[in-house]
Design an enzyme around this catalytic site. Structure first.
Site, PDB file in Angstrom:
ATOM      1  N   ASP A 185       0.833  -1.198   0.000  1.00  0.00           N
ATOM      2  CA  ASP A 185       0.000   0.000   0.000  1.00  0.00           C
ATOM      3  C   ASP A 185       0.877   1.260   0.000  1.00  0.00           C
ATOM      4  O   ASP A 185       2.095   1.169   0.193  1.00  0.00           O
ATOM      5  CB  ASP A 185      -0.923  -0.045   1.229  1.00  0.00           C
ATOM      6  N   GLU A 218       0.148  -0.133  -5.303  1.00  0.00           N
ATOM      7  CA  GLU A 218      -0.851   0.939  -5.401  1.00  0.00           C
ATOM      8  C   GLU A 218      -0.169   2.250  -5.818  1.00  0.00           C
ATOM      9  O   GLU A 218      -0.691   3.328  -5.607  1.00  0.00           O
ATOM     10  CB  GLU A 218      -1.614   1.103  -4.080  1.00  0.00           C
ATOM     11  N   TRP A 219       0.994   2.113  -6.362  1.00  0.00           N
ATOM     12  CA  TRP A 219       1.846   3.246  -6.757  1.00  0.00           C
ATOM     13  C   TRP A 219       1.101   4.303  -7.591  1.00  0.00           C
ATOM     14  O   TRP A 219       1.058   5.484  -7.200  1.00  0.00           O
ATOM     15  CB  TRP A 219       3.068   2.615  -7.394  1.00  0.00           C
ATOM     16  N   PRO A 220       0.461   3.934  -8.726  1.00  0.00           N
ATOM     17  CA  PRO A 220      -0.180   5.006  -9.506  1.00  0.00           C
ATOM     18  C   PRO A 220      -1.338   5.695  -8.783  1.00  0.00           C
ATOM     19  O   PRO A 220      -1.561   6.883  -8.986  1.00  0.00           O
ATOM     20  CB  PRO A 220      -0.676   4.302 -10.770  1.00  0.00           C
ATOM     21  N   LEU A 221      -2.048   4.969  -7.923  1.00  0.00           N
ATOM     22  CA  LEU A 221      -3.152   5.591  -7.175  1.00  0.00           C
ATOM     23  C   LEU A 221      -2.651   6.745  -6.318  1.00  0.00           C
ATOM     24  O   LEU A 221      -3.231   7.829  -6.276  1.00  0.00           O
ATOM     25  CB  LEU A 221      -3.842   4.534  -6.299  1.00  0.00           C
ATOM     26  N   TYR A 222      -1.538   6.513  -5.623  1.00  0.00           N
ATOM     27  CA  TYR A 222      -1.015   7.546  -4.730  1.00  0.00           C
ATOM     28  C   TYR A 222      -0.212   8.602  -5.476  1.00  0.00           C
ATOM     29  O   TYR A 222       0.003   9.696  -4.974  1.00  0.00           O
ATOM     30  CB  TYR A 222      -0.162   6.897  -3.631  1.00  0.00           C
ATOM     31  N   ASP A 246     -10.569   3.077  -3.348  1.00  0.00           N
ATOM     32  CA  ASP A 246     -11.049   1.778  -2.854  1.00  0.00           C
ATOM     33  C   ASP A 246     -12.481   1.470  -3.288  1.00  0.00           C
ATOM     34  O   ASP A 246     -13.353   2.338  -3.233  1.00  0.00           O
ATOM     35  CB  ASP A 246     -11.026   1.765  -1.324  1.00  0.00           C
TER      36      ASP A 246
HETATM   37  C1  GLA Z   1      -5.991   1.350   1.429  1.00  0.00           C
HETATM   38  C2  GLA Z   1      -6.079   0.355   0.263  1.00  0.00           C
HETATM   39  C3  GLA Z   1      -7.154  -0.663   0.559  1.00  0.00           C
HETATM   40  C4  GLA Z   1      -6.858  -1.395   1.855  1.00  0.00           C
HETATM   41  C5  GLA Z   1      -6.705  -0.380   2.983  1.00  0.00           C
HETATM   42  C6  GLA Z   1      -6.206  -1.034   4.255  1.00  0.00           C
HETATM   43  O1  GLA Z   1      -7.120   2.160   1.536  1.00  0.00           O
HETATM   44  O2  GLA Z   1      -6.334   1.036  -0.942  1.00  0.00           O
HETATM   45  O3  GLA Z   1      -7.271  -1.594  -0.506  1.00  0.00           O
HETATM   46  O4  GLA Z   1      -5.692  -2.149   1.706  1.00  0.00           O
HETATM   47  O5  GLA Z   1      -5.791   0.649   2.648  1.00  0.00           O
HETATM   48  O6  GLA Z   1      -6.037  -0.113   5.286  1.00  0.00           O
END
Ligand code: GLA
Length: 442
Positions: A185, A218-222, A246
């Site tokens: 994450d 989740e690199w590109p999301l952040y 999410d």
């Molecule tokens: C972020 C991620 C979710 C989940 C939560 C856990 O929001 O995007 O998929 O892993 O953290 O805290």
């Protein structure tokens, strides 16, 4: 620029508000141009760990069980080794493994609040009394694989110790335990540079362990709020990557993911291929928020998008209907198609969207999605000449409806009109088998 959970949520809401539908022109010329752009781009190099050659399939606890750590009040649903053992048992006994679901994955909230005296991570001793190595052995004894969660920053999104400053030691710990997948994450990074460097470093650290550990990022999301992600680069480090906020157990959430993905398809689609996939987040089929038709829409569009299929539901309590949808071999085969090309939205009319995905052996998957949320089932007619860049039914094709109910629809020519009937918020999935003109040798 510290990004905690609330900042990440705000950002995903900002992104949610910024959606633009901008429908594509239905004209054949434009569709053809789009198909050529999206289909013929040569695949970029993927992380060379031999994993995720087709989208990963499994189960992940987050959406359904979130950060429930109360094993006193809610022992059946808290994040504990018992939950994962039960899911592993059911994955085998209820046929999930047989249709391809393989990874049993732990998300956030599995950790103790502190590292041990050697700086190594440890699982919460009350909820995981036997430890992760034991859980991995158990999951492996069932012929399944174990996934775990950590974070590139100082703390996980839920506030447990993060991997920042411990990448090598954590990678080694996971390898020693026999972990097969890491969801990494992006909460609580100091700045964009540490986020990016951390994702890259962890990829190398995992590789260095010598164990095959699938790397879910989740690199590109952040990154996106600060900079447009460079997918050519991301693909060299990650086996899949989250782009968008999410998923929730609701139709509005599923809809927003689809709309966002379509709006960004020119950059997302060419990035996907064997070894590296866009991850639109978990399947919430079998929970509380989606109607039957909406569950069909999620399953079909996740197959068209070549998405990793991580169910987040309770396999102990799932309706036969949701189970049969999640276990539908024809839709799974489309998701897992070896050509490994992600599909895209081909056209958008007022109430309908048509998506398509090229498949191996001159076949195409076509999804017709009815977005209208009032009234009953609607008919939608379109020309087969528009499909597959004009080639899907040239000179003819055999069409099978896969979902919601399987039926052979017969032979269509490229001049044919195809008519489907789709429930509100539902989707019809078709598979087209193109016939080629055979050359005569005499
Ligand atoms: C972020 C991620 C979710 C989940 C939560 C856990 O929001 O995007 O998929 O892993 O953290 O805290």
């Amino acid at each position: 620029m510290k990004m905690g959970r609330s900042r990440a949520n705000e950002l995903s809401q900002e992104r949610g508000r910024a959606f633009a539908f901008g429908g594509l022109s239905p004209s054949l010329a434009l569709s053809l141009a789009l198909v050529l752009t999206l289909v013929d781009v040569p695949g970029v190099t993927a992380l060379d760990n031999g994993l995720a050659l087709t989208p990963t399939m499994g189960w992940l606890h987050w959406e359904r069980f979130t950060c429930n750590v109360d094993c006193v009040e809610d022992p059946e649903n808290c994040i504990s080794e018992q939950l994962f053992m039960q899911m592993a048992d059911l994955m085998v006994s209820e046929g999930w493994k047989d249709v391809g679901y393989e990874y049993v994955c732990i998300d956030d909230c599995w950790l103790a609040s502190k590292r041990d005296e050697n700086g190594r991570l440890k699982a919460d001793p009350k909820r995981f009394p036997s430890g992760i190595r034991h859980l991995a052995n158990y999951v492996h004894s069932k012929g399944l694989k174990l996934g775990i969660y950590q974070d590139v920053g100082t703390l996980t999104c839920a506030g447990y110790p993060g991997s920042y400053g411990y990448y090598d030691i954590d990678a080694k710990t996971f390898a020693d335990w026999g972990v097969d997948l890491l969801k990494f994450d992006g909460c609580n990074s100091k700045d964009l540079e540490s986020l990016v460097e951390g994702y890259k470093y962890m990829s190398f650290a995992l590789n260095k362990t010598g164990r095959s550990i699938l790397y879910s990022c989740e690199w590109p999301l952040y990154m996106r709020p600060f900079q447009e992600p460079n997918y050519t680069e991301i693909r060299q480090y990650c086996n899949h990557w989250r782009n968008y906020g999410d998923i929730f157990d609701s139709w509005s959430s599923v809809k927003s993911i689809l709309a966002w993905t379509a709006s960004k398809q020119e950059s997302l689609v060419p990035a996907a291929g064997p070894g590296g996939w866009n991850d639109p987040d978990m399947l919430v089929i079998g929970n509380f928020g989606l109607s039957w038709d909406q569950q069909v829409t999620q399953m079909v569009l996740w197959a068209i998008m070549a998405a990793p299929l991580f169910m987040s539901n309770d396999l102990r309590h799932i309706s036969p209907q949701s189970k049969s949808l999640l276990q539908n071999a024809d839709v799974i085969a489309i998701n897992q198609d070896p050509l490994g090309k992600q599909g895209y939205r081909l056209r958008k009319d007022e109430d309908f969207e048509v998506w398509e995905r090229p498949l191996s052996n001159l076949a195409w998957a076509v999804a017709v999605f009815n977005q209208k949320e009032i009234g009953g089932p609607q008919n939608y007619a379109f020309s087969t000449a528009a499909l597959g860049g004009g080639l899907g039914c040239t000179p003819a094709c055999l069409i099978t409806r896969i979902l919601p109910v399987k039926e052979e629809l017969g032979l269509y020519e490229w001049t044919s009109q195809l008519k489907v009937r789709v429930n509100p918020t539902g989707t019809v999935l078709l598979k087209l088998q193109t016939f080629q003109q055979h050359k005569s040798f005499h």
